[in-house]
Design a protein around this motif. Structure first.
Motif, PDB file in Angstrom:
ATOM      1  N   ARG A   1      40.748  35.700  33.193  1.00 49.21           N
ATOM      2  CA  ARG A   1      40.302  36.766  34.090  1.00 49.21           C
ATOM      3  C   ARG A   1      39.026  36.379  34.841  1.00 49.21           C
ATOM      4  NH1 ARG A   1      39.699  42.834  31.779  1.00 49.21           N
ATOM      5  NH2 ARG A   1      41.687  42.153  30.871  1.00 49.21           N
TER       6      ARG A   1
ATOM      7  N   GLU B   1      38.093  35.601  38.843  1.00 50.78           N
ATOM      8  CA  GLU B   1      37.022  36.277  39.562  1.00 50.78           C
ATOM      9  C   GLU B   1      36.071  35.288  40.225  1.00 50.78           C
ATOM     10  OE1 GLU B   1      35.003  39.176  37.173  1.00 50.78           O
ATOM     11  OE2 GLU B   1      36.844  40.303  36.729  1.00 50.78           O
TER      12      GLU B   1
ATOM     13  N   ASP C   1      42.342  35.755  27.369  1.00 51.44           N
ATOM     14  CA  ASP C   1      42.393  36.778  28.401  1.00 51.44           C
ATOM     15  C   ASP C   1      41.168  36.724  29.300  1.00 51.44           C
ATOM     16  OD1 ASP C   1      43.373  39.138  29.739  1.00 51.44           O
ATOM     17  OD2 ASP C   1      41.911  40.299  28.610  1.00 51.44           O
ATOM     18  N   TRP C   2      39.985  36.601  28.702  1.00 54.12           N
ATOM     19  CA  TRP C   2      38.766  36.659  29.499  1.00 54.12           C
ATOM     20  C   TRP C   2      38.451  35.342  30.192  1.00 54.12           C
ATOM     21  CZ3 TRP C   2      36.385  40.701  31.428  1.00 54.12           C
ATOM     22  CH2 TRP C   2      36.718  41.946  30.889  1.00 54.12           C
TER      23      TRP C   2
END
Length: 400
Positions: free
Chosen positions: A172, A176, A168-169
């Motif tokens: 994400r 970004e 997920d990170w």
């Protein structure tokens, strides 16, 4: 389908699950990489991705040093995840639940192999112990061990972690930092006249996107992606079953991830327990075939659980699912690096069930390879595609 923002990207990654996201993140985290990145993912829900079906396990119990080192880096990375991700306070800090793997040997040959593997692991600094049957019984008195003569067990940085947090990170934070994740599908590739490079990829929506490097992060569908570049590779989808169950009489301590000689494995899963296995007929399946064979639980898994751990005679099945391994039929190890003839086609494929735990080291290494043309931190060349072309198997004995 989404259209790409640009006509050309320095790196096009085919597949946006754990490996597409890992390579994208590590490229953005490399101070010497300043290119553009496109990640093309056909299903943004990841419903059938191997990443979604993972059991999120990690172990250092391999028979080859490079696989031990890969998992050791992963353990450090997981335990210091927030720091590795730049210290962002939004990022959670996963834990490794170190109940360990316990390999059980029911014959002298396998016991000897476990002893040799323990020596290799210990030389790398792993905490693996080679145990007699009596030592196993003393540590875990709930096992029925009449047929067991020895085992290997490691409770240091080995067990379960929340792999979905990493996924997920990575995804994400890569977004970004400017990585484009596109809901679309690569359906073809154009090579140069000599066939030595992929010049562009064609999307299902019709756009042609130029590329500097193509990364095959397609999981069990890796062969389909490779064939677009005129490449063959030994990866196929194979079914793996997972069962979550409740015991009427729970054990009084954590159940290690126990690899039974039958091929069934079992472990603690919070308040429940988890078991898994391949089907008896373990061959390739269709890419869309996730149909369950319900007899596997009744006829194979449950009887083995109840035999190995008599307390598991009274169980209630709570959940079950079928996932696909990206199974490397050549030697069941990762296929990495660039193709020997199509120089800008890079593999992160064929993990055969080890993919999640290997993703930090291999994501980092692949980003180094793309940026520098070589691995800088951990030498992953023994796992490169060139061994496939040369017919030189990388033999890892500890494959589950």
């Amino acid at each position: 389908m989404q259209a790409p923002e640009h006509a050309n990207y320095d790196v096009v990654i085919v597949g946006g699950a754990i490996y597409g996201s890992a390579v994208a993140w590590f490229l953005t985290d490399n101070p010497d990489f300043d290119g553009t990145i496109l990640v093309v993912e056909r299903d943004p829900t990841y419903e059938f991705a191997s990443t979604s079906h993972t059991n999120s396990c990690i172990r250092q119990q391999f028979s080859e040093e490079i696989n031990v080192r890969i998992s050791q880096f992963a353990a450090d990375y997981i335990k210091n995840f927030r720091s590795h991700m730049g210290g962002d306070a939004r990022i959670p800090q996963p834990l490794i639940h170190s109940f360990g793997y316990l390999y059980l040997a029911d014959n002298a040959g396998f016991a000897a192999a476990l002893r040799e593997a323990q020596k290799i692991q210990a030389a790398c600094g792993a905490g693996t112990r080679h145990m007699s049957r009596d030592e196993i019984a003393q540590a875990y008195p709930f096992y029925q061990l009449d047929d067991i003569i020895a085992g290997n067990h490691n409770t240091v940085d080995e067990g379960y972690f929340d792999g979905h947090t990493l996924f997920d990170w990575w995804r994400r934070m890569a977004k970004e930092r400017g990585v484009t994740f596109l809901t679309n599908e690569v359906v073809a590739m154009n090579r140069n006249a000599a066939g030595t490079r992929v010049e562009s990829v064609i999307l299902k929506s019709g756009e042609v996107v130029g590329c500097g490097t193509v990364v095959n992060a397609s999981g069990p569908r890796a062969l389909l992606t490779a064939r677009m570049a005129g490449i063959d590779m030994p990866v196929e989808p194979r079914k793996r079953y997972t069962f979550v169950f409740e015991a009427a009489e729970p054990l009084d301590r954590d159940l290690p991830l126990t690899i039974d000689p039958s091929g069934v494995h079992m472990r603690t899963d919070g308040a429940y327990y988890m078991a898994g296995c391949p089907p008896d007929d373990d061959g390739p399946v269709d890419y869309a075939d996730f149909a369950a064979d319900h007899s596997i639980w009744e006829d194979k898994v449950w009887p083995i659980l109840a035999t190995r751990i008599p307390q598991f005679e009274a169980l209630k099945l709570r959940n079950a699912w079928v996932g696909h391994y990206a199974y490397n039929t050549f030697d069941q190890n990762a296929i990495l690096g660039a193709h020997d003839a199509v120089a800008n086609f890079v593999f992160v494929n064929g993990f055969s069930g080890h993919g999640l735990q290997q993703s930090p080291a291999i994501g980092r290494g692949t980003a180094e390879l793309i940026t520098y043309g070589e691995y800088r931190t951990l030498d992953l060349t023994p796992l490169n595609f060139t061994r496939i072309a040369q017919g030189a198997r990388f033999v890892e004995k500890a494959v589950i």
